[in-house]
Design a protein around this motif. Structure first.
Motif, mmCIF file in Angstrom:
data_model
loop_
_atom_site.group_PDB
_atom_site.id
_atom_site.type_symbol
_atom_site.label_atom_id
_atom_site.label_comp_id
_atom_site.label_asym_id
_atom_site.label_seq_id
_atom_site.Cartn_x
_atom_site.Cartn_y
_atom_site.Cartn_z
ATOM 1 N N PHE A 438 56.085 -12.399 74.092
ATOM 2 C CA PHE A 438 55.091 -13.426 73.955
ATOM 3 C C PHE A 438 54.113 -13.470 75.097
ATOM 4 O O PHE A 438 53.461 -14.721 75.149
ATOM 5 C CB PHE A 438 55.705 -14.714 73.669
ATOM 6 C CG PHE A 438 55.380 -16.217 73.906
ATOM 7 C CD1 PHE A 438 54.686 -15.889 72.377
ATOM 8 C CD2 PHE A 438 55.429 -17.027 74.131
ATOM 9 C CE1 PHE A 438 53.999 -16.922 71.575
ATOM 10 C CE2 PHE A 438 54.497 -18.510 73.502
ATOM 11 C CZ PHE A 438 53.641 -18.254 72.516
ATOM 12 N N LEU A 442 50.615 -13.447 75.102
ATOM 13 C CA LEU A 442 49.502 -14.307 75.890
ATOM 14 C C LEU A 442 48.171 -13.938 76.043
ATOM 15 O O LEU A 442 47.369 -14.189 76.441
ATOM 16 C CB LEU A 442 50.244 -15.680 76.040
ATOM 17 C CG LEU A 442 51.669 -16.641 74.827
ATOM 18 C CD1 LEU A 442 51.946 -17.953 76.151
ATOM 19 C CD2 LEU A 442 50.393 -16.760 73.889
ATOM 20 N N VAL A 447 44.839 -16.657 77.692
ATOM 21 C CA VAL A 447 45.700 -18.081 77.857
ATOM 22 C C VAL A 447 45.633 -18.229 79.581
ATOM 23 O O VAL A 447 46.749 -17.163 80.212
ATOM 24 C CB VAL A 447 47.021 -18.085 76.739
ATOM 25 C CG1 VAL A 447 47.557 -19.730 77.577
ATOM 26 C CG2 VAL A 447 46.422 -18.547 75.904
ATOM 27 N N PRO A 448 44.936 -18.856 80.281
ATOM 28 C CA PRO A 448 45.202 -19.110 81.284
ATOM 29 C C PRO A 448 46.425 -19.736 81.477
ATOM 30 O O PRO A 448 46.759 -20.716 80.693
ATOM 31 C CB PRO A 448 44.147 -20.677 82.051
ATOM 32 C CG PRO A 448 44.255 -21.403 80.130
ATOM 33 C CD PRO A 448 44.184 -19.756 79.225
ATOM 34 N N PRO A 449 47.209 -19.439 82.724
ATOM 35 C CA PRO A 449 47.285 -18.554 84.225
ATOM 36 C C PRO A 449 47.426 -17.369 83.654
ATOM 37 O O PRO A 449 47.585 -16.610 85.008
ATOM 38 C CB PRO A 449 47.189 -19.383 85.226
ATOM 39 C CG PRO A 449 49.089 -19.512 84.785
ATOM 40 C CD PRO A 449 49.116 -19.902 83.104
ATOM 41 N N PHE A 453 43.225 -13.940 81.137
ATOM 42 C CA PHE A 453 42.559 -14.368 81.348
ATOM 43 C C PHE A 453 41.318 -15.021 82.613
ATOM 44 O O PHE A 453 39.937 -15.005 82.680
ATOM 45 C CB PHE A 453 43.073 -16.507 81.625
ATOM 46 C CG PHE A 453 42.200 -17.203 81.625
ATOM 47 C CD1 PHE A 453 41.157 -18.490 81.378
ATOM 48 C CD2 PHE A 453 41.928 -18.020 83.176
ATOM 49 C CE1 PHE A 453 40.334 -18.533 81.169
ATOM 50 C CE2 PHE A 453 41.219 -19.347 83.121
ATOM 51 C CZ PHE A 453 40.307 -19.248 82.224
ATOM 52 N N LEU A 454 42.047 -14.161 84.263
ATOM 53 C CA LEU A 454 41.214 -14.366 85.082
ATOM 54 C C LEU A 454 40.145 -12.871 84.606
ATOM 55 O O LEU A 454 39.412 -13.639 85.600
ATOM 56 C CB LEU A 454 42.050 -13.814 86.327
ATOM 57 C CG LEU A 454 41.591 -12.992 87.753
ATOM 58 C CD1 LEU A 454 41.312 -14.564 87.542
ATOM 59 C CD2 LEU A 454 42.947 -13.273 88.428
ATOM 60 N N LEU A 457 37.745 -14.622 82.133
ATOM 61 C CA LEU A 457 36.627 -15.468 83.332
ATOM 62 C C LEU A 457 35.412 -15.366 83.833
ATOM 63 O O LEU A 457 34.128 -15.195 83.361
ATOM 64 C CB LEU A 457 37.630 -16.313 83.874
ATOM 65 C CG LEU A 457 37.304 -17.522 84.493
ATOM 66 C CD1 LEU A 457 36.423 -18.918 83.788
ATOM 67 C CD2 LEU A 457 37.556 -18.610 85.536
ATOM 68 N N LEU A 503 42.790 -15.928 68.581
ATOM 69 C CA LEU A 503 44.558 -16.836 68.798
ATOM 70 C C LEU A 503 45.208 -16.292 67.667
ATOM 71 O O LEU A 503 46.545 -16.359 67.812
ATOM 72 C CB LEU A 503 43.986 -17.558 68.910
ATOM 73 C CG LEU A 503 44.258 -18.035 70.946
ATOM 74 C CD1 LEU A 503 43.930 -19.200 71.175
ATOM 75 C CD2 LEU A 503 45.315 -17.470 71.435
ATOM 76 N N LEU A 507 49.255 -15.275 68.395
ATOM 77 C CA LEU A 507 50.373 -16.632 68.223
ATOM 78 C C LEU A 507 50.948 -16.054 66.856
ATOM 79 O O LEU A 507 52.126 -16.721 67.001
ATOM 80 C CB LEU A 507 49.697 -17.804 67.759
ATOM 81 C CG LEU A 507 49.349 -18.096 69.215
ATOM 82 C CD1 LEU A 507 48.423 -19.641 69.035
ATOM 83 C CD2 LEU A 507 50.139 -18.454 70.363
ATOM 84 N N LEU A 511 55.410 -16.456 66.211
ATOM 85 C CA LEU A 511 55.932 -17.122 65.243
ATOM 86 C C LEU A 511 56.599 -16.814 64.546
ATOM 87 O O LEU A 511 58.041 -17.436 64.787
ATOM 88 C CB LEU A 511 54.831 -17.858 64.642
ATOM 89 C CG LEU A 511 53.778 -19.478 64.771
ATOM 90 C CD1 LEU A 511 53.056 -19.316 64.099
ATOM 91 C CD2 LEU A 511 54.423 -19.988 65.660
ATOM 92 N N PHE A 514 60.230 -15.861 66.933
ATOM 93 C CA PHE A 514 61.149 -17.427 67.674
ATOM 94 C C PHE A 514 61.434 -18.068 65.926
ATOM 95 O O PHE A 514 62.084 -18.887 66.086
ATOM 96 C CB PHE A 514 59.984 -18.346 68.302
ATOM 97 C CG PHE A 514 59.517 -17.750 69.841
ATOM 98 C CD1 PHE A 514 60.958 -17.933 70.448
ATOM 99 C CD2 PHE A 514 58.612 -17.851 70.062
ATOM 100 C CE1 PHE A 514 61.160 -16.743 71.413
ATOM 101 C CE2 PHE A 514 58.812 -16.663 71.277
ATOM 102 C CZ PHE A 514 59.881 -16.649 72.120
ATOM 103 N N GLY A 545 47.771 -12.542 87.533
ATOM 104 C CA GLY A 545 46.402 -13.697 86.669
ATOM 105 C C GLY A 545 47.161 -14.690 87.785
ATOM 106 O O GLY A 545 46.425 -15.917 88.114
ATOM 107 N N ILE A 546 47.791 -15.026 88.930
ATOM 108 C CA ILE A 546 48.012 -16.665 89.461
ATOM 109 C C ILE A 546 48.557 -15.761 90.647
ATOM 110 O O ILE A 546 49.435 -15.308 90.727
ATOM 111 C CB ILE A 546 48.359 -18.077 89.377
ATOM 112 C CG1 ILE A 546 47.450 -19.248 90.018
ATOM 113 C CG2 ILE A 546 50.095 -17.556 88.527
ATOM 114 C CD1 ILE A 546 47.940 -19.996 89.354
#
Lengths: 567, 530
Positions: A438, A442, A447-449, A453-454, A457, A503, A507, A511, A514, A545-546
């Motif tokens: 998942f 993502l 999706v951040p973070p 995403f980085l 962006l 997305l 996603l 789905l 899960f 990412g962070i």
């Protein structure tokens, strides 16, 4: 010091070619070590027997069919580390055709990292039986055949890893090439090996078909590229990238030889990065190959194509401050590629095909970045941001794209993984693996973070700040503002819209994992080293990412781009 | 005492919950940890409550919350998370966020207490603890990127709470919840990114993009967005994200499904704090950054507020499911928050803030009552169970208190908020105040009928009518932990009804300061009377 033609070998140079040397040694080891045995040579006319080690009945250790896997893991691990250490070394020219600088080393580190993960993952995907029995006369026919096939499978181990190391050698040398001839030869070394790797999935008939298809289309693309290269040679009289660039800058108008040459090379590299409309073989190849090989194609092989695009398009043909010839074409290709990829992925019922199309879409995002660099509206700073973004995206793609394919590899070890249904209920069967998967989707969606995403962006930032800056500030309503921005701005818009579109299918993976009831409700295979590879990818997807790790990698990438642009 | 309390109350719950969730999965020897996880979660959440309470009393940080001009309190030294794109770990609280932070730390232990005997408690309670960290992270972060990351993170535990512990239709509800709110926040993200690309270069040295996600810098970015049309567009994008979370008509449809299927603790947190994230983010980012757009779109805000208020109340009257009715009443009350902001009066905004707080105390009580009802009578149908005053006087008392507080009985917390919003509305829009005021009658109607039908009405004055779902068994009375959770909430409802100034003072100071600082100029240029 020995010299081979123009190429001079010295200890200094050997140190900057260390990863390649290690892979060469690994290649020799993987051929020699499994053949070591207790053979002895009797010196004629005496009874003295000298052990020659090659042949005879093999030692227990060398007879172990898991040996090639171990050698390849160790080789890639050492090569990866040594390549990582070399990134910050000063750049060095090698024999006039190779250039070891931060940029090339960054790419070869990334290639080797991907190959290391693939090699580790293959331990459980092509499992080796340790004590394979030798067929006996008394066996029934079925037992006899099974024993034979186990033995053959065990022998196949070696082939797989030899090919893998060849891919590594080709890619890693290709990263350093500053001569078009060298570049193409290295790409071919890597590509030919990947064609065979794709066909290696012998359990399913789709493997051979995929390999053949990929090989045929790939060789046509290569042939076109080589033809383009020969046109460039006719025009410039040299294949050295520096000379080509000088020639291009001095060019008055557009020389048809040069234009056609570049265009044809674009086709070859477009195939490598699976850009529409040259991507048609990619989904078949990805879904036919074993998942970890598909992962390799989607990450390292794609990065190789982008590296070639960097070298040829950005470095040769971007004149300072004006529009490059191929800018509009590439922009249209980019939008076509991302939209086509996303729309096709929406309807895929095979997770491997879905990931393949998503990889097509990602190629589109990166091509959009390169198209903006070619539009001539970017300053040096923005070009550097966009190229950093593209390179960073290629680096982190190894984590989450390969990670997603590795999860499918884990499913493949139980014979599934090629239908969406096989992902059903994964959350119940194995929460940690499902959680990692998942995370990967993502991150693919941006999706951040997470790290996906980085990079997105940075890319959008580069495009927007170079194109929307031209917007006139007095425009009050939204329409006149929209008319005032540079057309390249809409590439950023296309990336955002396509990310939103993507997305849906990303996603959906979450789905079904899960929500749906599992088709088979037994726990997944243990496969410790494969699991470890997946978790490493998942943890790094977050860390890149962070936090400080992301900063460190961004710094590396940024430094590499600087070394490319201001060499 | 604690140098950086806001970071502590964000990170500790998250870290502890991750350890409690993952460690037993990885090593088999950590089974003891799984058994103790319920107690550990409760202990950690109580410690967090102690910290925020001490912050309130000035024991930690010695903050004067009523002083608007001091800006953010309890800030830390910004710690670079991704310096290249200007993301920092920067926290702080002011009178807008602090009541929400305290409310979160209060509700978490109470919701754990109410579901103390939840099945698979070794996962349930850590998930609630994770929820705490994520929610507090939303309220404390002063960096829009981190704000957004926590905003998305709140979805994860809530999604699993609904999906694993929810009712019969939990699959549909959790999917709808996730897709709805996720889509809305992606739309919001686009708005945030547009703001980001226009942030001025000055304060963001060391980034390679030349922009910053710092909240203060981001909010000033609206001055740099060249076109008014673009500013309005970004404001609308942000509004979609925040209004969906709140939720406001017409994007409220995920809420009733999520509430009905969620476990009691999940509903309590969803209604108590998660909905307030929408209003908080709207004030903190959309209104602060785009005062002109806010003033220009006052009619839209009034429409959304009125529509939520009237529609929510109207639909409530037709509900036969207790939880669904309470859920729609939340939609209705959230409409009042938009109305309060739209008044552009200090009193109205302060009323909206107090509404956020009061509803955060009352609605968990309502959901705790509904949850206990479901737990002991195995039904949520309003007419099927009558006369619970006979069976369970405690539950009947809690229900009565909660219902009365929610319909706005004086001396209970909800009254203060409603009356101030209505006064402010009258000050701004004159007799139009009759519209929301008359809607409150509808509120009274549905609350009183539902109460009468469940608590009192019975064919036999000495005997309640039991629902069929019990199959003739005698219902048990509510358990001690449900009862004590509801008592605490009830006590706070009364306390904040009689002494609203505990939080009211800081809220009204903040509102007038905020109005003067950001909105007055915009109102003058748009020609709106303050």
């Amino acid at each position: 010091m020995t010299s081979v033609g123009n190429l001079q070998l010295s200890s200094d140079m050997a140190s900057s070619l260390l990863p390649e040397m290690i892979m060469l040694l690994g290649l020799i080891a993987i051929v020699v070590i499994p053949n070591l045995g207790d053979a002895k040579f009797r010196i004629p006319l005496t009874s003295v027997r000298v052990p020659v080690l090659l042949g005879g009945s093999r030692f227990d250790l060398t007879n172990d069919p898991r040996m090639p896997n171990r050698i390849s893991n160790i080789t890639f691990a050492i090569a990866f580390i040594s390549s990582l250490m070399l990134i910050s070394e000063p750049s060095k020219e090698l024999g006039g055709v190779l250039m070891a600088d931060g940029f090339s080393r960054l790419f070869s580190t990334m290639f080797l990292g991907a190959l290391l993960l693939v090699s580790i993952a293959t331990t459980h995907r092509l499992p080796a039986k340790v004590n394979a029995r030798i067929p006996e006369e008394s066996d029934s026919e079925a037992v006899f055949d099974r024993k034979i096939s186990v033995l053959i499978n065990n022998r196949r181990q070696v082939d797989f890893y030899i090919l893998l190391i060849m891919v590594g050698l080709g890619m890693s040398m290709m990263a350093m090439a500053t001569n078009l001839f060298m570049l193409i030869v290295c790409i071919e070394l890597a590509s030919l090996s990947t064609y065979v790797l794709v066909a290696f999935h012998k359990e399913a008939s789709s493997g051979g078909e995929a390999g053949a298809k990929y090989f045929i289309v790939g060789s046509v693309a290569s042939a076109i590229g080589i033809y383009g290269m020969s046109l460039l040679y006719l025009w410039a009289g040299s294949l050295d990238l520096d000379i080509l660039r000088e020639k291009w800058q001095l060019m008055d108008g557009v020389d048809p030889f040069a234009a056609f040459g570049i265009g044809m090379m674009l086709v070859a590299f477009g195939f490598k990065v699976s850009a529409a409309p040259f991507h048609l073989a990619a989904p078949d190849a990805y879904s036919g190959a074993a998942s970890q090989v598909s992962g390799l194609l989607a990450t390292a092989s794609k990065a190789m194509g982008f590296l070639a695009l960097f070298r040829v398009l950005v470095m040769i043909t971007v004149p300072d401050g004006s529009e490059a010839l191929w800018m509009v074409t590439l922009g249209i290709f980019a939008i076509l590629t991302m939209t086509w990829g996303n729309l096709a992925a929406l309807t895929s019922e095979n997770p491997k095909r879905m990931l393949a199309y998503s990889s097509v879409a990602h190629a589109g995002y990166m091509l959009a970045g390169i198209a903006v660099v070619g539009s001539g509206i970017t300053g040096t700073n923005e070009s550097s941001i966009i190229l950093t973004a593209v390179t960073f995206h290629l680096v982190v793609l190894v984590l989450f794209k390969l990670g997603a394919f590795l999860v499918l590899t884990l499913l493949e070890t139980e014979g599934s993984g090629h239908k969406m249904e096989h992902l059903h209920g994964l959350g119940r069967r194995d929460p940690l693996i499902a959680g990692s998967m998942f995370l990967f989707v993502l991150s693919l969606a941006g999706v951040p973070p997470l790290s996906g995403f980085l990079s997105k962006l940075l890319m959008i930032n580069g495009i927007v700040s170079s194109s929307a800056g031209t917007g006139i500030s007095s425009s009050e309503d939204i329409l006149s503002w929209a008319e005032s921005v540079d057309p390249m701005f809409w590439l950023a818009g296309a990336i955002v819209l396509n990310s939103a579109l993507s997305l849906f299918y990303y996603l959906r993976v979450g789905l079904v994992m899960f929500f749906e009831e599992p088709v088979v409700d037994r726990p997944l295979k243990t496969a410790p080293s494969l699991r470890m590879a997946i978790f490493v990818c998942a943890i790094l997807t977050v860390l890149c990412g962070i936090g400080p790790v992301s900063e460190w990698i961004l710094d590396l990438v940024n430094g590499a781009i600087d070394s490319l642009m201001y060499e | 005492m604690i140098s950086d309390p806001l970071t502590v109350i964000t990170i500790v719950p998250l870290a502890v919950s991750l350890v409690l969730l993952i460690l037993p999965k990885i090593s088999g020897s950590a089974e003891g940890l799984a058994r103790a996880s319920r107690a550990i979660s409760m202990g950690v959440s109580l410690a967090m409550l102690a910290i925020t309470t001490m912050i309130f009393f000035g024991e930690i940080g010695n903050v004067d919350w009523t002083d608007y001009n001091s800006g953010y309190s309890l800030t830390n030294d910004a710690f670079a998370l991704i310096p290249s794109i200007g993301v920092h770990w920067k926290v702080g609280a002011d009178a807008l966020s602090f009541p929400m932070i305290w409310l979160t730390t209060l509700l978490i232990p109470i919701s754990m207490l109410v579901e103390w005997d939840a099945k698979r408690g070794h996962l349930f309670h850590p998930l609630i603890l994770m929820m705490e960290g994520a929610l507090i992270g939303v309220f404390v972060s002063l960096d829009v990127f981190v704000f957004y990351a926590f905003w998305e993170l709140t979805l994860v535990p809530m999604f699993f709470l609904i999906m694993v512990w929810g009712g019969d239709d939990r699959k549909y509800a959790s999917m709808k919840f996730f897709i709805y709110t996720f889509t809305a926040s992606v739309i919001m993200l686009i708005g945030i990114l547009v703001m980001y690309f226009y942030t001025p270069d000055v304060a963001s040295s060391g980034t390679i993009t030349g922009h910053s996600f710092d909240m203060a810098v981001m909010i000033s970015s609206s001055d740099y967005i060249p076109s008014e049309g673009l500013r309005h567009l970004v404001w609308i994008l942000l509004l979609i994200g925040f209004a969906t979370k709140m939720p406001s008509f017409p994007v409220h449809t995920w809420l009733p499904d999520a509430h009905v299927q969620a476990p009691t603790a999940g509903s309590m947190l969803l209604a108590g704090v998660m909905l307030k994230m929408g209003a908080y983010g709207f004030l903190r980012i959309a209104v602060s950054a785009f005062p002109e757009s806010t003033v220009a779109f006052i009619p839209l805000l009034i429409f959304l507020g009125m529509a939520s208020l009237v529609y929510g109340a109207w639909v409530c009257m037709g509900q036969t499911n207790l939880k669904r009715m309470v859920a729609y009443s939340s939609v209705s009350h959230m409409g009042l928050i938009f109305l309060g902001i739209a008044t552009m009066q200090p009193l109205g905004i302060a009323g909206a803030l107090f509404m956020m707080f009061a509803h955060g105390i009352i609605s968990p009580l309502l959901f705790a009552v509904a949850g206990a009802f479901k737990h002991h009578y195995h039904t949520l149908e309003i007419g099927s169970m009558r006369g619970i005053a006979h069976h369970s006087p405690w539950l009947a008392a809690h229900m009565m208190l909660g219902w009365m507080a929610s319909l706005g009985l004086p001396l209970l917390a909800g009254f203060v908020a409603e009356v101030t919003i209505l006064i402010a509305f009258w000050m701004s829009f004159g007799w139009l105040v009759l519209l929301p005021a008359l809607t409150l009658i509808i509120t009274a109607v549905y609350y009183l009928t539902s109460m009468q039908r469940t608590i009192f009405e019975s064919n036999d004055p000495h005997q309640g009518k039991l629902p069929d779902t019990l199959h003739g068994e005698e219902p048990r009375d509510i358990t001690w932990h449900e009862n004590s959770g509801m008592i605490i909430l009830g006590v706070f409802t009364i306390i904040f009804g009689i002494f609203p100034f505990i939080f009211w003072d800081m809220m009204s100071e903040w509102s007038s300061g905020f109005l003067i600082d950001t909105l007055v100029e915009a109102m003058q240029s748009e020609g709106v009377k303050p």
